[in-house]
Design a protein around this motif. Structure first.
Motif, short mmCIF file in Angstrom:
data_model
loop_
_atom_site.label_atom_id
_atom_site.label_comp_id
_atom_site.label_asym_id
_atom_site.label_seq_id
_atom_site.Cartn_x
_atom_site.Cartn_y
_atom_site.Cartn_z
N SER A 120 -2.98 -0.34 -5.87
CA SER A 120 -3.35 -1.49 -6.71
C SER A 120 -3.49 -1.07 -8.16
CB SER A 120 -4.66 -2.09 -6.21
OG SER A 120 -4.57 -2.43 -4.85
N GLU A 142 -6.62 -9.19 -1.33
CA GLU A 142 -7.67 -8.27 -0.87
C GLU A 142 -8.87 -8.26 -1.78
OE1 GLU A 142 -5.91 -4.45 -0.19
OE2 GLU A 142 -4.88 -5.21 1.59
N ASP A 188 -0.21 -8.10 -3.32
CA ASP A 188 -1.11 -7.02 -2.91
C ASP A 188 -2.11 -7.59 -1.90
OD1 ASP A 188 -2.67 -4.80 -2.71
OD2 ASP A 188 -3.33 -4.77 -4.80
MG MG Z 1 -5.46 -2.06 -3.09
#
Ligand code: MG
Ligand code: TYD
Length: 470
Positions: A120, A142, A188
């Motif tokens: 990320s 997330e 993501d």
């Molecule tokens: Mg991540």
């Protein structure tokens, strides 16, 4: 929002297929073993989108196709108009290097790695540096938008051209994308995506596969570049179906040891560039920093020579890299002694130990053998064969190799030492770093027997190599 309001259960009778999470093979019936790859217990239910639902229009198709299907057209390949892919730099040199010189519009890139390795962080840095040139959409499933923005500002990133969306439903993501028309989308992670057209639970194989397929279709239709983030299972594959690897244009893996700050990004598949190119980063309090000159960072830095250690020069991609192979050989209490390879291939270690016994006269049959590449990186080339055996021998005899020695070379089954590509580059790198002695295949050695201060010891057989190292 016609599809959103319609329950998928009422849409039409969904057809069920069973898909293997290892190889992606479809089966019409459930069975214990996959007919494609032979793995057991890998089939899971996959609800095939009913044909009616497709016609009703997935958002990606609604715009361009307007319900009418053009007949397929055949074109002579020589008449096809194409442009040399206009690559866009990500602003991160090491990432560009692994991508093969920048990001290609319409390319879908899967970035895999263990949780917490920095996926990320890397992609947020990339969209922030690209934001000015390429409007980007960062979709997070997330973290909250607050967490993403907080990280961005803590890292001091310019966030002007970056839009963010906290969403996991693929229909709504594509709807936003169609309205905003970004040049780059980051999803993501792909494991959080789900589509309304399937009843399977989010995170299941069929949801991940179908959602990724929608994004790929969108990318190809609109020329939008897409980064998919994928977590890696403990077996080392990207969780969910392996078929993701077939669907995308490039697969990059992020590797590294949790204790070490260095990270290696490796191209595992790339339709637009070379594979095995490495990008090297260091994780610090300001995020990931590029390491454009990584050559010696993976040496352990211990003072003086240690038993069981051998330095080698690998050359994966276009740069030579010095790495240290360590071995620990210890008498085994087990009837079936252990052979453990970390960062190297386990089967190859077993084979090399057999060659060492047969052609070097060194038995390890009653010993546990552990081999490790320092720094958490993987060495996939056969040039590591000779360093592995020298490290094993050094540990077995509890005697270090001569100071400032390197080695590389492939070991054949009949005990011959075979040359490896780019021998001269590797030797130059070792000389630059002040090494004094190199044990290398004869065909890789320059005639003069010296390269600056580096003395070169050419060997043709394993017996000669063991002799040179003792
Ligand atoms: Mg991540
Ligand atoms: P992250 O990018 O969230 O990993 P992934 O998306 O692959 O799961 O990285 C998280 C880790 O990186 C976390 O353990 C903390 C560390 N980190 C730093 O050391 N420095 C930093 O500036 C940042 C942003 C993260």
């Amino acid at each position: 929002m016609s599809i959103a309001s319609k329950s998928p259960r009422t849409a039409a009778r969904a057809k069920v297929a069973y898909v293997c999470s290892e190889c992606g093979e479809d089966h019409s019936k459930w069975q214990g073993q996959c007919a494609g790859c032979g793995e057991w217990n890998t089939l899971s239910e996959f609800v095939v989108e009913p044909a009616a639902a497709v016609k009703a229009g997935a958002p990606a198709r609604r715009s361009g196709w307007a319900g009418k299907v053009d007949p397929p057209k055949v074109t002579a390949l020589k008449d096809v108009q194409y442009s040399e892919e206009a690559r866009v730099s990500t602003g991160i040199g090491e990432l560009d290097r692994v991508l093969g010189g920048g990001l290609v519009p319409g390319a879908v890139v899967l970035v895999g790695g263990d949780p917490g390795i920095g996926k990320s962080t890397l992609l947020l840095q990339a969209v922030a540096t690209m934001g000015g040139r390429l409007p980007s959409l960062y979709v997070t499933g997330e973290e909250s938008l607050g967490q993403v923005a907080g990280r961005g500002s803590r890292l001091g990133l310019p966030l002007d051209g970056v839009s963010a969306l906290a969403e996991t439903g693929i229909e709504r993501i594509l709807e936003q994308a169609a309205a905003m028309k970004p040049g780059l989308i980051v999803a993501d992670s792909v494991q959080t995506l789900w589509t309304e057209s399937l009843t399977a639970a989010p995170g299941s194989v069929s949801q991940v596969r179908e959602s990724a397929a929608r994004l790929v279709r969108y990318a190809k239709e609109t020329g939008t570049a897409v980064f998919l983030v994928g977590h890696v299972t403990k077996e080392g594959g990207i969780a969910g179906p392996r078929v993701l690897e077939h669907m995308v244009d490039a697969v990059l893996y992020f590797e590294g040891e949790s204790g070490s700050r260095f990270r290696v990004l490796r191209a595992f598949k790339n339709r637009f560039g070379a594979v095995n190119e490495l990008g090297v980063f260091a994780m610090g309090d300001k995020g990931l920093r590029e390491v454009p000159n990584p050559s010696a960072i993976f040496l352990s830095g211990s003072s003086g020579p240690q038993p069981g250690s051998c330095v080698m020069v690998t050359r994966e991609g276009t740069r030579p890299l010095m790495v240290e192979v360590q071995a620990l050989v210890d008498s085994s209490p087990l009837g079936n002694p252990r052979r453990v390879a970390v960062g190297l291939e386990g089967n190859r270690l077993a084979m090399l130990l057999a060659v060492l016994h047969r052609h070097g006269g060194v038995a390890t049959g009653d010993q546990d053998v552990f081999v490790n590449v320092v720094g958490g990186i993987r060495v996939q080339e056969t040039a590591a064969d000779l360093p592995v055996l020298l490290a094993v021998l050094s540990s077995l005899q509890d005697r270090p190799l001569a100071e400032r020695t390197i080695a590389f070379g492939e070991v054949g089954l009949s005990g011959e030492i075979r040359p490896v590509p780019n021998g001269e580059d590797r030797l130059k790198e070792a000389a630059t770093h002040g090494f004094r002695r190199a044990i290398v295949p004869k065909a890789n050695a320059p005639k003069s027997g010296k390269l600056g201060e580096l003395e070169i010891v050419p060997v043709r057989t394993l017996a000669e190599a063991l002799e040179a190292a003792s």
